[in-house]
Scaffold this motif. Structure first.
Motif, PDB file in Angstrom:
ATOM      1  N   TYR A   1       4.330   7.774   1.818  1.00 13.34           N
ATOM      2  CA  TYR A   1       4.395   6.724   2.836  1.00 13.34           C
ATOM      3  C   TYR A   1       4.018   5.410   2.182  1.00 13.34           C
ATOM      4  O   TYR A   1       3.399   5.389   1.108  1.00 13.34           O
ATOM      5  CB  TYR A   1       3.435   7.041   3.997  1.00 13.34           C
ATOM      6  CG  TYR A   1       2.122   7.613   3.516  1.00 13.34           C
ATOM      7  CD1 TYR A   1       1.082   6.787   3.084  1.00 13.34           C
ATOM      8  CD2 TYR A   1       1.936   8.990   3.427  1.00 13.34           C
ATOM      9  CE1 TYR A   1      -0.102   7.312   2.590  1.00 13.34           C
ATOM     10  CE2 TYR A   1       0.752   9.523   2.936  1.00 13.34           C
ATOM     11  CZ  TYR A   1      -0.264   8.673   2.520  1.00 13.34           C
ATOM     12  OH  TYR A   1      -1.427   9.192   2.022  1.00 13.34           O
ATOM     13  N   GLU A   2       4.421   4.310   2.802  1.00 10.86           N
ATOM     14  CA  GLU A   2       4.039   2.990   2.284  1.00 10.86           C
ATOM     15  C   GLU A   2       4.132   1.950   3.380  1.00 10.86           C
ATOM     16  O   GLU A   2       4.817   2.134   4.385  1.00 10.86           O
ATOM     17  CB  GLU A   2       4.918   2.599   1.103  1.00 10.86           C
ATOM     18  CG  GLU A   2       6.392   2.475   1.451  1.00 10.86           C
ATOM     19  CD  GLU A   2       7.222   1.955   0.280  1.00 10.86           C
ATOM     20  OE1 GLU A   2       6.916   2.280  -0.874  1.00 10.86           O
ATOM     21  OE2 GLU A   2       8.176   1.213   0.534  1.00 10.86           O
TER      22      GLU A   2
ATOM     23  N   LEU B   1      -0.006   1.346   7.002  1.00  6.68           N
ATOM     24  CA  LEU B   1      -0.091   2.504   6.117  1.00  6.68           C
ATOM     25  C   LEU B   1      -0.665   3.698   6.869  1.00  6.68           C
ATOM     26  O   LEU B   1      -0.166   4.812   6.756  1.00  6.68           O
ATOM     27  CB  LEU B   1      -0.963   2.194   4.907  1.00  6.68           C
ATOM     28  CG  LEU B   1      -0.954   3.302   3.844  1.00  6.68           C
ATOM     29  CD1 LEU B   1       0.348   3.281   3.071  1.00  6.68           C
ATOM     30  CD2 LEU B   1      -2.133   3.192   2.907  1.00  6.68           C
ATOM     31  N   ILE B   2      -1.710   3.444   7.650  1.00  8.34           N
ATOM     32  CA  ILE B   2      -2.341   4.517   8.422  1.00  8.34           C
ATOM     33  C   ILE B   2      -1.346   5.125   9.395  1.00  8.34           C
ATOM     34  O   ILE B   2      -1.191   6.343   9.463  1.00  8.34           O
ATOM     35  CB  ILE B   2      -3.598   4.003   9.171  1.00  8.34           C
ATOM     36  CG1 ILE B   2      -4.672   3.618   8.163  1.00  8.34           C
ATOM     37  CG2 ILE B   2      -4.124   5.066  10.135  1.00  8.34           C
ATOM     38  CD1 ILE B   2      -5.822   2.828   8.759  1.00  8.34           C
ATOM     39  N   SER B   3      -0.629   4.286  10.129  1.00  8.27           N
ATOM     40  CA  SER B   3       0.298   4.849  11.109  1.00  8.27           C
ATOM     41  C   SER B   3       1.475   5.532  10.428  1.00  8.27           C
ATOM     42  O   SER B   3       1.986   6.536  10.923  1.00  8.27           O
ATOM     43  CB  SER B   3       0.740   3.801  12.128  1.00  8.27           C
ATOM     44  OG  SER B   3       1.581   2.855  11.549  1.00  8.27           O
TER      45      SER B   3
ATOM     46  N   PHE C   1       0.867  -1.170   0.000  1.00 10.77           N
ATOM     47  CA  PHE C   1       0.000   0.000   0.000  1.00 10.77           C
ATOM     48  C   PHE C   1       0.906   1.223   0.000  1.00 10.77           C
ATOM     49  O   PHE C   1       1.951   1.206   0.635  1.00 10.77           O
ATOM     50  CB  PHE C   1      -0.864   0.042   1.267  1.00 10.77           C
ATOM     51  CG  PHE C   1      -1.942  -1.003   1.286  1.00 10.77           C
ATOM     52  CD1 PHE C   1      -3.174  -0.759   0.692  1.00 10.77           C
ATOM     53  CD2 PHE C   1      -1.727  -2.220   1.914  1.00 10.77           C
ATOM     54  CE1 PHE C   1      -4.173  -1.716   0.724  1.00 10.77           C
ATOM     55  CE2 PHE C   1      -2.723  -3.186   1.946  1.00 10.77           C
ATOM     56  CZ  PHE C   1      -3.958  -2.930   1.350  1.00 10.77           C
ATOM     57  N   PHE C   2       0.498   2.261  -0.689  1.00 15.25           N
ATOM     58  CA  PHE C   2       1.295   3.482  -0.679  1.00 15.25           C
ATOM     59  C   PHE C   2       0.395   4.673  -0.923  1.00 15.25           C
ATOM     60  O   PHE C   2      -0.779   4.529  -1.278  1.00 15.25           O
ATOM     61  CB  PHE C   2       2.407   3.422  -1.733  1.00 15.25           C
ATOM     62  CG  PHE C   2       1.891   3.343  -3.149  1.00 15.25           C
ATOM     63  CD1 PHE C   2       1.779   4.496  -3.919  1.00 15.25           C
ATOM     64  CD2 PHE C   2       1.512   2.131  -3.704  1.00 15.25           C
ATOM     65  CE1 PHE C   2       1.298   4.428  -5.227  1.00 15.25           C
ATOM     66  CE2 PHE C   2       1.023   2.056  -5.006  1.00 15.25           C
ATOM     67  CZ  PHE C   2       0.915   3.210  -5.764  1.00 15.25           C
ATOM     68  N   GLY C   3       0.922   5.860  -0.702  1.00 16.85           N
ATOM     69  CA  GLY C   3       0.141   7.062  -0.940  1.00 16.85           C
ATOM     70  C   GLY C   3       0.971   8.288  -0.645  1.00 16.85           C
ATOM     71  O   GLY C   3       2.148   8.185  -0.287  1.00 16.85           O
ATOM     72  N   ARG C   4       0.332   9.443  -0.815  1.00 19.37           N
ATOM     73  CA  ARG C   4       1.010  10.693  -0.496  1.00 19.37           C
ATOM     74  C   ARG C   4      -0.008  11.691   0.018  1.00 19.37           C
ATOM     75  O   ARG C   4      -1.199  11.569  -0.232  1.00 19.37           O
ATOM     76  CB  ARG C   4       1.758  11.241  -1.701  1.00 19.37           C
ATOM     77  CG  ARG C   4       0.868  11.575  -2.867  1.00 19.37           C
ATOM     78  CD  ARG C   4       1.699  11.940  -4.098  1.00 19.37           C
ATOM     79  NE  ARG C   4       0.813  12.384  -5.162  1.00 19.37           N
ATOM     80  CZ  ARG C   4       0.384  13.638  -5.299  1.00 19.37           C
ATOM     81  NH1 ARG C   4       0.759  14.574  -4.446  1.00 19.37           N
ATOM     82  NH2 ARG C   4      -0.430  13.963  -6.286  1.00 19.37           N
TER      83      ARG C   4
END
Length: 76
Positions: A40-41, A48-50, A27-30
């Motif tokens: 983050y990933e 991912l949330i933390s 999982f990843f995002g910005r």
């Protein structure tokens, strides 16, 4: 009916995207809506949330240390 999955997380007025790479099983995002690239990933949703929360906290701490104004997301 189907539950719509919102691929957006929210923390301290910041929004973060949530994406999944099947290839990497990650999982990843910005963080959205600001110029600074904060990404983050993790290999699971909880992580991912933390990591998203930590990234925002680190960014805010860094701004404080640099005496910079933290960017606020455009749409807030």
């Amino acid at each position: 009916g189907e539950v719509a999955m919102k691929n957006i997380m929210e923390y301290k007025d910041y929004l973060g995207s949530v994406e999944f790479s099947e290839e990497d099983e990650m999982f990843f995002g910005r963080v959205l809506g600001i110029h600074s690239l904060i990404s983050y990933e993790d290999d699971n949703a909880k992580g991912l949330i933390s990591d998203f929360h930590n990234s925002v906290d680190e960014y805010l701490k860094w701004c404080e240390g640099e005496e910079r104004k933290a960017e606020k997301a455009y749409n807030r």
